[in-house]
Design a protein around this motif. Structure first.
Motif: not given
Length: 272
Positions: A154, A243-251, A254
C-alpha cells in the motif's frame, strides 16, 4: 547497562527495554531501545502499542537526545507483519502500523536503527522510517519480499522508499524482491554504514546528533522534508479510494484489450 525503564509486551511475554549505552555523563541523553518479542519481533498491535509508549516516555520524561532501536533477538531485527493478525484486526493499518511509521517519521529527535539481523517487509519499512540505519556486516538480509507471495504494497509502504532511495535501488528492492546483505545495502543507499553499537555511537559523535534536537524544531523539519509521505500516511481513506479507481480503470482497459485480442484471433482464423 541499567534499564531506565521497561515496557512489557503482554501478548508474547516480551519487552522493550530502554538503556543508556554509554558510561559517559556527556552522553546520558543517548537512549537505546532494545525490543524482544518472540519469536521474530512481528509488528502486531500490542508490539506497536508498547513501542509507541516507549517513544512517548523518552520524549516527555527525558532530556532531548538521540534514540537508537535494535532487537534483542540475534537473528531478526523484525520479520514484519503477522499477516493473519493484521488482516483480522479491524483498522490495523491506519490505527497501528501507519501510526508507528508516522511516529518515527516525525519524531522530534534523531533516530537510528541498528539492524542486528534480518529485516523483512514491514521490518525494513520500519527501519526506513528512522533517520539513520547501521547494519550488521556479517549476517542478516534486508528485503521487501511481498512480490514473492502476492501481497501488494500500500501507498505508505512504498512512499518512504521512494523518498529515500535512488530509482534503480527502489526498482531492485520492490520489483526483484532482492535480498541485500550489508555491503549491498550500503551501495544501494538502504543503510548509512556497517557495524554494531560502537559504530552507531561513533556515527552519533561524528555527526553531532546529540544536540540536533535541542532547539525543539527537529520534528518540524522532518515534517517538511517528508511532507509527501506524511500526507500519504494521514490519508488512508484517500489512498484506498485511489487504489479502487486505479483497479476500475485497469478493468476497463483489460476489457478493451481483450476485445482487441479476440478480434485479432478471429480475423487470423478466418484467413487460414
Amino acid at each position: 547497562m541499567a534499564a531506565l525503564f521497561t515496557v512489557h509486551i503482554a501478548s508474547t511475554g516480551g519487552s522493550i527495554v530502554c538503556t543508556n549505552p554509554t558510561t559517559s555523563e556527556k552522553e546520558k541523553n543517548i537512549y537505546l531501545l532494545t525490543f524482544t518479542s518472540p519469536k521474530d519481533n512481528r509488528l502486531t498491535p500490542t508490539f506497536i502499542d508498547a513501542f509507541i509508549l516507549a517513544l512517548d516516555i523518552i520524549e516527555h520524561r527525558f532530556p532531548k537526545g538521540v534514540v537508537i532501536t535494535t532487537s534483542g533477538i540475534p537473528k531478526f531485527y523484525s520479520n514484519g507483519l503477522d499477516l493473519e493478525l493484521a488482516t483480522s484486526t479491524e483498522g490495523f493499518l491506519d490505527q497501528w502500523l501507519w501510526k508507528l511509521f508516522r511516529r518515527f517519521l516525525t519524531y522530534p529527535m534523531p533516530t537510528i536503527c541498528l539492524l542486528n539481523g534480518h529485516a523483512f517487509a514491514g521490518g525494513l519499512m520500519l527501519a526506513m522510517y528512522h533517520d539513520y540505519r547501521i547494519q550488521n556486516p556479517a549476517k542478516g538480509f534486508l528485503c521487501i519480499n511481498e512480490l514473492e507471495f502476492g501481497v501488494p504494497l500500500q501507498s505508505p509502504m512504498m512512499s518512504i522508499f521512494r523518498e529515500k532511495l535512488v530509482p534503480s535501488s527502489f526498482r531492485d528492492l520492490i520489483l526483484e524482491a532482492r535480498r541485500f546483505a550489508g555491503p549491498q545495502s550500503v551501495a544501494a543507499g538502504l543503510v548509512d554504514g556497517l557495524g554494531g553499537l560502537e559504530e552507531v555511537l561513533q556515527l552519533i559523535r561524528d555527526r553531532g546528533l546529540q544536540t540536533k534536537a535541542a532547539t525543539g524544531i527537529y520534528g518540524t523539519m522532518k515534517e517538511e522534508m517528508y511532507r509527501h509521505s506524511l500526507d500519504i500516511l494521514d490519508n488512508h481513506v484517500g489512498n484506498l479510494a485511489w487504489r479502487k479507481e486505479v483497479e476500475n480503470k485497469k478493468g476497463l482497459a483489460e476489457d478493451v484489450a481483450l476485445g482487441a485480442v479476440e478480434a485479432f484471433e478471429k480475423e487470423r482464423k478466418a484467413k487460414l
